[in-house]
Write an enzyme that holds these catalytic residues in place. Structure first.
Site, PDB file in Angstrom:
ATOM      1  N   SER A 106      70.128  17.755 -32.880  1.00  0.00           N
ATOM      2  CA  SER A 106      71.401  17.705 -32.309  1.00  0.00           C
ATOM      3  C   SER A 106      71.763  18.472 -31.437  1.00  0.00           C
ATOM      4  CB  SER A 106      72.114  17.410 -33.563  1.00  0.00           C
ATOM      5  OG  SER A 106      73.508  17.105 -33.132  1.00  0.00           O
ATOM      6  N   ASP A 117      66.449  21.250 -18.140  1.00  0.00           N
ATOM      7  CA  ASP A 117      66.867  20.478 -17.196  1.00  0.00           C
ATOM      8  C   ASP A 117      67.662  21.182 -15.685  1.00  0.00           C
ATOM      9  OD1 ASP A 117      65.239  18.629 -18.171  1.00  0.00           O
ATOM     10  OD2 ASP A 117      67.079  17.252 -18.947  1.00  0.00           O
ATOM     11  N   LYS A 131      67.202  13.881 -32.437  1.00  0.00           N
ATOM     12  CA  LYS A 131      68.471  13.239 -32.739  1.00  0.00           C
ATOM     13  C   LYS A 131      69.520  12.798 -31.419  1.00  0.00           C
ATOM     14  CE  LYS A 131      72.273  12.993 -35.721  1.00  0.00           C
ATOM     15  NZ  LYS A 131      73.260  13.797 -36.774  1.00  0.00           N
TER      16      LYS A 131
END
Length: 203
Positions: A106, A117, A131
């Site tokens: 999560s 990224d 998740k």
């Protein structure tokens, strides 16, 4: 929710986040300031066994590191997608390695993918939980509560990790010693050692 220290005989700082509480951003900021005062030039962020917490916590911590305007994550529902970007002037340039395992989920995964990224961080450990759903609760007329999925979140590169998790750049298992009954008697943190090795290879 935060434990921090300097790695012995190095310029590497270490921050462990156990849960994304409502004060987690301030806790991480305080830890960063303390580690910088001790000469930190590189950083390990450990979210192993951190199952998540407040989404705002992941967003706030990512904003401490990312350049303004960089994507943190997106939310996608049946109406469309909303992109959440860093709006702060805070940013870092130091090399970062993130430690993850199968129980990192999560908010841990949101922070990790934002730094992977949009910052260039590396990851060490095991594939994370995966998740990618955002869930909410609603109180019903009889007083009971229901939880439902309202959206899914996407990492900055547009991918959804739900059911897939994050595959680390360096897959490393902990080194465990067991007795004749199969009980673990000693654990060598080979994941942390690998993170230190990776950072020692950076400028």
């Amino acid at each position: 929710a935060v434990t921090s220290k300097m790695i012995d005989n190095s310029n590497i700082g270490y921050i462990y986040i156990s849960v994304f509480s409502d004060t987690i951003t301030d806790q991480v900021k305080d830890a960063m300031d303390d580690l910088k005062s001790q000469g930190m030039k590189k950083l390990i962020i450990d979210v192993r066994d951190d199952s998540g917490g407040y989404l705002a916590g992941a967003e706030g911590i990512a904003s401490l590191f990312l350049e303004k305007g960089k994507i943190i994550y997106s939310l996608e529902n049946k109406v469309g997608a909303s992109v959440f970007k860093d709006k702060t002037d805070d940013k870092e340039t130091m090399p970062i390695v993130i430690l993850i395992n199968k129980s990192s989920a999560s908010a841990s995964e949101i922070l990790a993918t934002a730094l992977i990224d949009s910052y260039g961080a590396k990851t060490v450990g095991e594939t994370s939980y995966g998740k990618g759903k955002v869930q909410q609760t609603v109180t019903l007329s009889d007083g009971s509560m229901a939880k439902y999925t309202s959206a899914r979140w996407l990492r900055p590169n547009g991918e959804c990790i739900d059911g897939e998790g994050i595959t680390p750049d360096y897959i490393v298992a902990l080194e465990e010693t067991k007795d004749e009954n199969g009980n673990v008697t000693n654990v060598v943190d080979t994941q942390l050692n690998k993170a230190i090795e990776v950072l020692n290879g950076t400028n």
